[in-house]
Design an enzyme around this catalytic site. Structure first.
Site, mmCIF file in Angstrom:
data_model
loop_
_atom_site.group_PDB
_atom_site.id
_atom_site.type_symbol
_atom_site.label_atom_id
_atom_site.label_comp_id
_atom_site.label_asym_id
_atom_site.label_seq_id
_atom_site.Cartn_x
_atom_site.Cartn_y
_atom_site.Cartn_z
ATOM 1 N N SER A 71 -15.585 2.178 5.933
ATOM 2 C CA SER A 71 -14.985 3.310 5.623
ATOM 3 C C SER A 71 -14.134 3.932 6.333
ATOM 4 O O SER A 71 -13.899 5.606 5.678
ATOM 5 C CB SER A 71 -16.680 4.523 5.894
ATOM 6 N N LYS A 74 -11.227 5.884 4.251
ATOM 7 C CA LYS A 74 -11.162 7.163 3.481
ATOM 8 C C LYS A 74 -10.081 8.280 4.357
ATOM 9 O O LYS A 74 -9.814 8.702 3.494
ATOM 10 C CB LYS A 74 -12.696 7.243 3.882
ATOM 11 N N TYR A 197 -10.448 1.236 -4.171
ATOM 12 C CA TYR A 197 -11.597 1.439 -3.022
ATOM 13 C C TYR A 197 -12.318 0.039 -2.447
ATOM 14 O O TYR A 197 -12.455 0.526 -0.681
ATOM 15 C CB TYR A 197 -13.082 2.175 -4.076
ATOM 16 N N TYR A 249 -20.894 11.363 9.005
ATOM 17 C CA TYR A 249 -21.972 11.457 7.617
ATOM 18 C C TYR A 249 -23.238 12.562 8.290
ATOM 19 O O TYR A 249 -22.991 13.443 8.854
ATOM 20 C CB TYR A 249 -23.375 9.769 7.629
ATOM 21 N N VAL A 267 -19.275 0.908 8.591
ATOM 22 C CA VAL A 267 -20.244 0.104 8.145
ATOM 23 C C VAL A 267 -20.208 -1.063 9.044
ATOM 24 O O VAL A 267 -20.763 -2.079 9.308
ATOM 25 C CB VAL A 267 -21.206 -0.207 6.911
#
Ligand code: GLN
Length: 331
Positions: A71, A74, A197, A249, A267
């Site tokens: 992630s 991103k 992605y 998050y 992760v």
């Protein structure tokens, strides 16, 4: 473990070494297993790296170990989408509100139908769908070229096993893409967007790379080693703002309160932290808490922020700049 290889005499380096020793044996957390390939990682891997905006590096632990960026990608893809489409258009497709929900939350903003922000999976998939290019290969190459500018190495690559593992098991992400297509947030090429992605998440990086990437953001988009502009500086504040409010998050609020710096986790166990105009930090340890953030990574960042008064709203920040401390040898 590899020993640190530069700035070894600095007090800051000694502090990183102390943090490394303190948390090296902390057994808390679990490695991510919902992506089957990620479950194979050695849970003991651990490294802490930092790079100043004037290009001084500090590193301890397994800093040359490769792992998938997940992630953390991103953040950088959001920058490219802003460059490709402009702020106003991107905002019509992806919001900037924190969710308070898990990274894989399937909830969209009921009023606008947009995913909440580019740091959760839904928003990241929508962001990736905005990358320009004549076809999947050109889009992938543009993405890799962008990552190259941040990392400053030419030999970057994607781990095909992790990519395939995610591609074949990522039903939840696939469901989100369908839902967003239904609401007109991504176009009919959503399978291509999903592939891109999964590919961006499977980019291999080291902890040292993470520090350079974070330092590039700290340095207004200019890689402190190669001096290359990795992203248009007008978008750095957009990127850092969503990192600050959404990067961790459903821990983002507590993180902002305690650590007070723009950050992003993934992760596979990486975290990047940006201290604007001063330093970029990367931490890697695959043992995750229940929100999907690296347990040791969060601890290390908490201590660094506290020890050096790095919180953006710490009153001491005005008079006691971190870089000045390093220069005076008091770091
Ligand atoms: N590739 C992962 C996913 O889509 C990224 C999640 C993460 O790093 N938090 O689930």
């Amino acid at each position: 473990m590899t020993e640190a290889n530069n700035n070894t005499s600095s007090p800051f380096q000694s502090f990183l070494q102390q943090l490394y020793s303190k948390y090296k044996s902390l057994p808390d957390g679990k490695v991510a297993s919902y992506i089957p390939e990620l479950a194979k990682v050695d849970p003991d891997l651990f490294s802490i790296c930092a790079m100043t905006t004037d290009g001084r590096g500090f590193e301890v632990g397994d800093f040359n170990q490769l792992f998938t960026i997940q992630s953390i990608s991103k953040v950088f893809v959001y920058g490219l989408a802003l460059e490709d489409r402009g702020r106003d258009y991107v905002l019509t497709r992806v919001g900037v509100e924190p969710t308070g929900d898990a990274f894989n939350s399937i909830i969209l903003d009921e009023r606008s139908q947009r995913p909440y922000n580019p740091m959760v999976n839904a928003g990241a998939i929508a962001t990736t769908s905005l990358i320009k290019g004549a076809g999947p290969t050109e889009r992938l190459n543009r993405l890799l070229e962008m990552f190259r500018r941040y990392i400053g190495r030419h030999d970057i690559f994607i781990d095909i096993s992790v990519f395939m593992s995610e591609r074949t098991t990522g039903h939840r992400n696939r469901a989100m893409a369908h839902l967003m297509h239904h609401f007109g947030m991504i176009d009919e090429k959503f399978d291509e967007a999903l592939d891109l992605y999964f590919q961006q998440c499977s980019l291999m990086v080291t902890c040292r790379d993470l520090a350079v990437m974070a330092a590039t953001l700290a340095n207004n988009g200019v890689n402190p080693i190669t001096k290359e502009q990795a992203v248009d500086c007008v978008y750095v504040k957009d990127i850092l703002s969503v990192m600050y409010t959404c990067g961790m998050y459903n821990f983002a609020g507590e993180w902002a309160y305690k650590i007070g710096l723009p950050a992003k986790s993934g992760v596979s166990g990486g975290i990047i932290v940006v201290v604007p105009n001063q330093i970029g930090i990367g931490v890697f340890s695959p043992l995750l808490d229940e929100r999907g953030n690296s347990v040791r990574g969060v601890k290390v960042c908490e201590e660094l922020s506290r020890q050096f008064g790095l919180h953006m709203f710490d009153a001491a920040m005005g008079s006691c700049k971190f870089l000045e401390m390093l220069n005076c040898g008091n770091g």
